[in-house]
Scaffold this motif. Structure first.
Motif, PDB file in Angstrom:
ATOM      1  N   ARG A  29      -4.278  -4.470   5.682  1.00 56.69           N
ATOM      2  CA  ARG A  29      -3.597  -5.808   6.310  1.00 56.69           C
ATOM      3  C   ARG A  29      -3.661  -6.973   5.673  1.00 56.69           C
ATOM      4  O   ARG A  29      -2.356  -7.610   5.345  1.00 56.69           O
ATOM      5  CB  ARG A  29      -4.316  -5.969   7.733  1.00 56.69           C
ATOM      6  N   ASP A  30      -4.782  -7.156   4.900  1.00 53.89           N
ATOM      7  CA  ASP A  30      -4.911  -8.202   3.991  1.00 53.89           C
ATOM      8  C   ASP A  30      -3.873  -8.296   2.958  1.00 53.89           C
ATOM      9  O   ASP A  30      -3.226  -9.115   2.444  1.00 53.89           O
ATOM     10  CB  ASP A  30      -6.302  -8.552   3.474  1.00 53.89           C
ATOM     11  N   TYR A  31      -3.602  -7.051   2.213  1.00 49.45           N
ATOM     12  CA  TYR A  31      -2.648  -6.993   1.223  1.00 49.45           C
ATOM     13  C   TYR A  31      -1.359  -7.156   1.715  1.00 49.45           C
ATOM     14  O   TYR A  31      -0.540  -7.789   1.062  1.00 49.45           O
ATOM     15  CB  TYR A  31      -2.846  -5.557   0.593  1.00 49.45           C
ATOM     16  N   ALA A  32      -1.176  -6.653   2.926  1.00 44.61           N
ATOM     17  CA  ALA A  32       0.366  -6.626   3.379  1.00 44.61           C
ATOM     18  C   ALA A  32       0.779  -8.065   3.627  1.00 44.61           C
ATOM     19  O   ALA A  32       1.750  -8.533   3.532  1.00 44.61           O
ATOM     20  CB  ALA A  32       0.475  -5.827   4.621  1.00 44.61           C
ATOM     21  N   VAL A  33      -0.137  -8.912   4.165  1.00 47.64           N
ATOM     22  CA  VAL A  33       0.179 -10.290   4.704  1.00 47.64           C
ATOM     23  C   VAL A  33       0.423 -11.175   3.376  1.00 47.64           C
ATOM     24  O   VAL A  33       1.052 -12.070   3.640  1.00 47.64           O
ATOM     25  CB  VAL A  33      -0.821 -10.803   5.763  1.00 47.64           C
ATOM     26  N   THR A  34      -0.225 -10.795   2.285  1.00 48.22           N
ATOM     27  CA  THR A  34       0.254 -11.511   1.222  1.00 48.22           C
ATOM     28  C   THR A  34       1.043 -10.779   0.237  1.00 48.22           C
ATOM     29  O   THR A  34       1.536 -11.175  -0.904  1.00 48.22           O
ATOM     30  CB  THR A  34      -1.125 -12.000   0.276  1.00 48.22           C
ATOM     31  N   GLY A  35       1.778  -9.726   1.217  1.00 44.38           N
ATOM     32  CA  GLY A  35       2.959  -9.060   0.264  1.00 44.38           C
ATOM     33  C   GLY A  35       2.384  -8.142  -1.051  1.00 44.38           C
ATOM     34  O   GLY A  35       3.355  -7.754  -1.695  1.00 44.38           O
ATOM     35  N   ARG A  36       1.540  -7.779  -0.920  1.00 45.62           N
ATOM     36  CA  ARG A  36       0.882  -6.678  -1.932  1.00 45.62           C
ATOM     37  C   ARG A  36       0.907  -5.425  -1.604  1.00 45.62           C
ATOM     38  O   ARG A  36       0.619  -5.282  -0.006  1.00 45.62           O
ATOM     39  CB  ARG A  36      -0.552  -7.170  -2.390  1.00 45.62           C
ATOM     40  N   GLN A  37       1.133  -4.422  -2.193  1.00 38.23           N
ATOM     41  CA  GLN A  37       0.536  -2.791  -2.006  1.00 38.23           C
ATOM     42  C   GLN A  37      -0.617  -2.490  -1.967  1.00 38.23           C
ATOM     43  O   GLN A  37      -1.445  -2.875  -2.844  1.00 38.23           O
ATOM     44  CB  GLN A  37       1.511  -2.181  -3.199  1.00 38.23           C
ATOM     45  N   HIS A  38      -1.178  -1.768  -0.878  1.00 39.57           N
ATOM     46  CA  HIS A  38      -2.253  -1.053  -0.738  1.00 39.57           C
ATOM     47  C   HIS A  38      -2.320   0.381  -0.699  1.00 39.57           C
ATOM     48  O   HIS A  38      -1.104   0.909  -0.294  1.00 39.57           O
ATOM     49  CB  HIS A  38      -2.820  -1.560   0.097  1.00 39.57           C
ATOM     50  N   GLY A  39      -2.962   1.254  -1.427  1.00 36.06           N
ATOM     51  CA  GLY A  39      -2.950   2.722  -1.585  1.00 36.06           C
ATOM     52  C   GLY A  39      -3.626   3.401  -0.346  1.00 36.06           C
ATOM     53  O   GLY A  39      -3.648   4.583  -0.649  1.00 36.06           O
ATOM     54  N   PHE A  40      -3.862   2.826   0.859  1.00 39.42           N
ATOM     55  CA  PHE A  40      -4.385   3.463   1.739  1.00 39.42           C
ATOM     56  C   PHE A  40      -3.548   4.540   2.617  1.00 39.42           C
ATOM     57  O   PHE A  40      -2.921   3.766   3.413  1.00 39.42           O
ATOM     58  CB  PHE A  40      -5.334   2.675   2.893  1.00 39.42           C
ATOM     59  N   THR A  41      -3.111   5.447   2.112  1.00 39.38           N
ATOM     60  CA  THR A  41      -1.919   6.344   2.711  1.00 39.38           C
ATOM     61  C   THR A  41      -2.059   6.426   4.081  1.00 39.38           C
ATOM     62  O   THR A  41      -1.000   6.380   4.937  1.00 39.38           O
ATOM     63  CB  THR A  41      -1.739   7.790   2.140  1.00 39.38           C
ATOM     64  N   ASN A  42      -3.149   6.609   4.717  1.00 41.12           N
ATOM     65  CA  ASN A  42      -3.290   7.002   6.339  1.00 41.12           C
ATOM     66  C   ASN A  42      -2.865   5.571   6.896  1.00 41.12           C
ATOM     67  O   ASN A  42      -1.847   6.168   7.965  1.00 41.12           O
ATOM     68  CB  ASN A  42      -4.622   7.429   6.666  1.00 41.12           C
ATOM     69  N   ALA A  43      -3.100   4.590   6.775  1.00 41.24           N
ATOM     70  CA  ALA A  43      -2.507   3.296   7.279  1.00 41.24           C
ATOM     71  C   ALA A  43      -1.188   3.274   7.115  1.00 41.24           C
ATOM     72  O   ALA A  43      -0.429   3.091   8.064  1.00 41.24           O
ATOM     73  CB  ALA A  43      -3.347   2.068   6.526  1.00 41.24           C
ATOM     74  N   ASN A  44      -0.564   3.352   6.030  1.00 38.44           N
ATOM     75  CA  ASN A  44       0.888   3.160   5.655  1.00 38.44           C
ATOM     76  C   ASN A  44       1.764   4.273   6.380  1.00 38.44           C
ATOM     77  O   ASN A  44       2.725   3.716   6.872  1.00 38.44           O
ATOM     78  CB  ASN A  44       0.938   3.458   4.037  1.00 38.44           C
ATOM     79  N   ASP A  45       1.138   5.350   6.492  1.00 41.20           N
ATOM     80  CA  ASP A  45       2.147   6.378   7.244  1.00 41.20           C
ATOM     81  C   ASP A  45       1.939   6.148   8.607  1.00 41.20           C
ATOM     82  O   ASP A  45       2.872   6.163   9.251  1.00 41.20           O
ATOM     83  CB  ASP A  45       1.321   7.859   6.868  1.00 41.20           C
TER      84      ASP A  45
END
Lengths: 112, 483
Positions: free
Chosen positions: B332-348
């Motif tokens: 979430r913290d990465y996403a709100v600052t527009g960065r990619q995060h590699g935790f696939t379970n959350a992304n999916d």
């Protein structure tokens, strides 16, 4: 919508269907696609009396009699249709008519 | 112009099925079964609050809202919207279930089990462990060209008018049969060019056999790669061992680094299997992203009968959810600052929540996806290959058994999973993995009830994260629009 705000894609689809079901009649406000001229259904392309056809080539949906599309002619249409015009001569003609379905009797005759 | 219809007896308003959650100080609703996510404006919140613990007649609701300063017109519009959006209703509504698809539902993907052999002996493997369901006796160890080519032809035929199809190579250890993989890629491209279809490829491997020529081939043909690895040396080598007991970590890590260095044309992800001794989510994630260099890491608990020693058990599972939560907030913290995060379970999960998916089936098995065993037997998915359960034809003898497939889809439909009918998470879960259910309960059609709390906890967490991102950086969510 005034009670809900769509967040995900499905919600946007639900909102579109809600507007279609509960919103005002939208047909006359539909826009033409890119590069296309916008002709509202109900407006004639040919203004020779007796020869009017609409954009689909038909005559059944033309804007006479006036109650068919009162607001489109009164508010948005620059063509001198047979309804009082909102811009200059009958600014408050429909003020007492919040909903045409219920209040149409309140739209009175206008004498120029 | 519509005609108002008078209801003879006006029924009171009540709330429909939904899961409400808060994020960034706003109140949201996840509607069931539509999967739509709405945030509530002032009047929406007041209606929900009013109906929270009792049903109200329209006059009562209107009076309550008028007293709070809303105009009659505003109230009328809001109630119509809320009713049409299926947030509230009058009386009762028949529960809506998705429909069972047509018998000819077009195939999108096949998983070719190119071998049933493996050079590792991971304790939890569903092909070799105590819970194995495949019966490989009498079946060839390696798939041959004729079977692989017939599988491709079958996929093209069964995909009907789909413009794009997908071939996944699986095992055993897939790369033990690399020659077949290579010839099948060429064959599929050739046949798809003639059929006017796009074809994509992916494979799962334990990475022990990766070499530069193999990696260059995978890169050239844009083959997506999933690497099975369970973390650092200590954790990985608990379960992922060779037949003589040696750990695989030292062998695979240099090869994985070479793969990540040379293969840039498709995604390469790590897949971690969590078991009783391997449940250190953050430690594993940090090791695989920072030390090994993966951009994407996904976790899944080992499918196991609860009696097995490596079975993760409820206590460890709650620790795992804690670890997931920790990484998901970081996402979430990465996403709100527009960065990619590699935790696939959350992304999916966020991707599914964004589209508002409402599933009739937990996954594509038997629907758009089928597995093929080394002998050409068609099965429900790669996990059921060569098992008497879920057999659905043969690639050369009659192709897909549409009757068996349709019967499976009828009996495994969400509508037939009564346990799920009162659960708010059913649009995303739809009952859970068939294989997990079979290993746990001996029945593919059982809902995986041992995971229910976990699934609801995870989806609630992801909804809150989704809400945070929607408030703080909605542009981030556009990446899911094409999905």
């Amino acid at each position: 919508m005034n009670s809900l705000k769509s967040i995900n894609r499905k919600a946007r689809r639900v909102e579109a269907s809600v507007i279609a079901a509960t919103g005002d009649v939208q047909a006359l406000q539909a826009r033409g696609g890119e590069g296309k001229i916008y002709y509202p259904m109900g407006c004639t392309l040919n203004f020779t009396p007796g020869w009017e056809v609409d954009v689909s080539g038909g005559t059944a949906g033309l804007c006479q009699p006036v109650e068919r599309d009162l607001f489109d002619c009164h508010l948005g249409c620059g063509w001198p249709a047979q309804v009082p015009d909102h811009l200059n001569n009958a600014v408050d003609w429909t003020d007492k008519c919040a909903s045409a379905a219920n209040d149409w009797r309140k739209v009175d005759i206008v004498f120029p | 112009m519509s005609t108002a219809v008078m209801t003879p007896v006006e029924l009171p308003y009540r709330l429909r099925e939904a899961h409400s959650f808060e994020a960034s100080g706003e109140k949201f609703l996840y509607l069931v079964p539509s999967g739509a996510i709405f945030s509530l404006d002032k009047i929406g919140k007041e209606v929900l609050h009013g109906l929270a613990d009792r049903d109200l007649h329209k006059e009562e609701l209107v009076q309550m809202l008028l007293a709070r300063g809303h105009s009659a017109r505003e109230i009328e519009v809001a109630l119509a919207e809320l009713e049409q959006s299926e947030v509230i209703m009058r009386g009762t509504a028949k529960q809506k279930m998705p429909t069972v698809p047509e018998k000819t539902f077009p195939l999108q993907r096949i998983v070719l089990n190119v071998t049933n052999q493996c050079n590792l002996a991971c304790g939890y493997c569903y092909e070799y462990s105590d819970d194995k369901i495949s019966q490989t006796a009498g079946k060839p160890k390696y798939m041959d060209h004729a079977i692989a080519e017939a599988s491709i032809d079958l996929l093209i035929k069964e995909s009907a008018d789909r413009p794009s199809i997908h071939v996944t190579f699986f095992g055993g250890e897939t790369l033990l049969n690399f020659p077949l993989l290579r010839s099948t890629v060429h064959y599929a491209k050739e046949r798809c060019a003639l059929a006017g279809k796009q074809v994509e490829f992916s494979l799962t491997t334990n990475a022990t056999l990766l070499s530069e020529p193999i990696v260059d081939f995978l890169a050239e043909h844009q083959v997506g790669v999933t690497v099975s690895i369970d973390g650092d040396k200590e954790l990985n080598d608990k379960m992922r061992i060779f037949h003589d007991g040696r750990g695989s970590y030292e062998v695979i890590v240099p090869k994985i680094k070479m793969l990540l260095e040379r293969h840039k044309t498709n995604s390469i992800g790590a897949r971690v299997t969590l078991s009783s001794g391997v449940s250190h989510v953050r430690r594993i994630y940090e090791h695989l992203t920072q030390e090994v260099g993966f951009y994407a890491v996904g976790f899944s608990p080992a499918t196991a009968n609860p009696e097995r020693l490596y079975s993760i058990g409820p206590q460890k599972m709650s620790a795992v959810l804690g670890g997931f939560e920790d990484l998901a907030w970081e996402y979430r913290d990465y996403a709100v600052t527009g960065r990619q995060h590699g935790f696939t379970n959350a992304n999916d999960t966020l991707k599914e929540l964004h589209s508002g998916m409402s599933k009739a089936y937990p996954c594509g098995a038997g629907l758009g996806l089928l597995g093929v065993g080394t002998a050409g037997d068609v099965s429900l998915c790669h996990r059921f290959v060569d098992s008497p359960v879920g057999k659905m034809g043969h690639v050369m003898e009659g192709g897909v058994d549409h009757e068996a497939r349709h019967e499976f889809l009828e009996t495994h439909h969400l509508g037939a999973r009564y346990d799920c009918h009162t659960c708010w998470a059913r649009p995303v879960c739809a009952g859970g993995c068939y294989h997990e259910a079979f290993v746990h309960y001996g029945d593919t059609s059982a809902a995986t009830l041992h995971y229910c709390d976990w699934i609801r906890g995870w989806n609630d967490l992801c909804l809150r994260i989704y809400g945070d991102i929607a408030v703080k950086n909605p542009a981030y969510l556009q990446r899911f629009d094409g999905a």
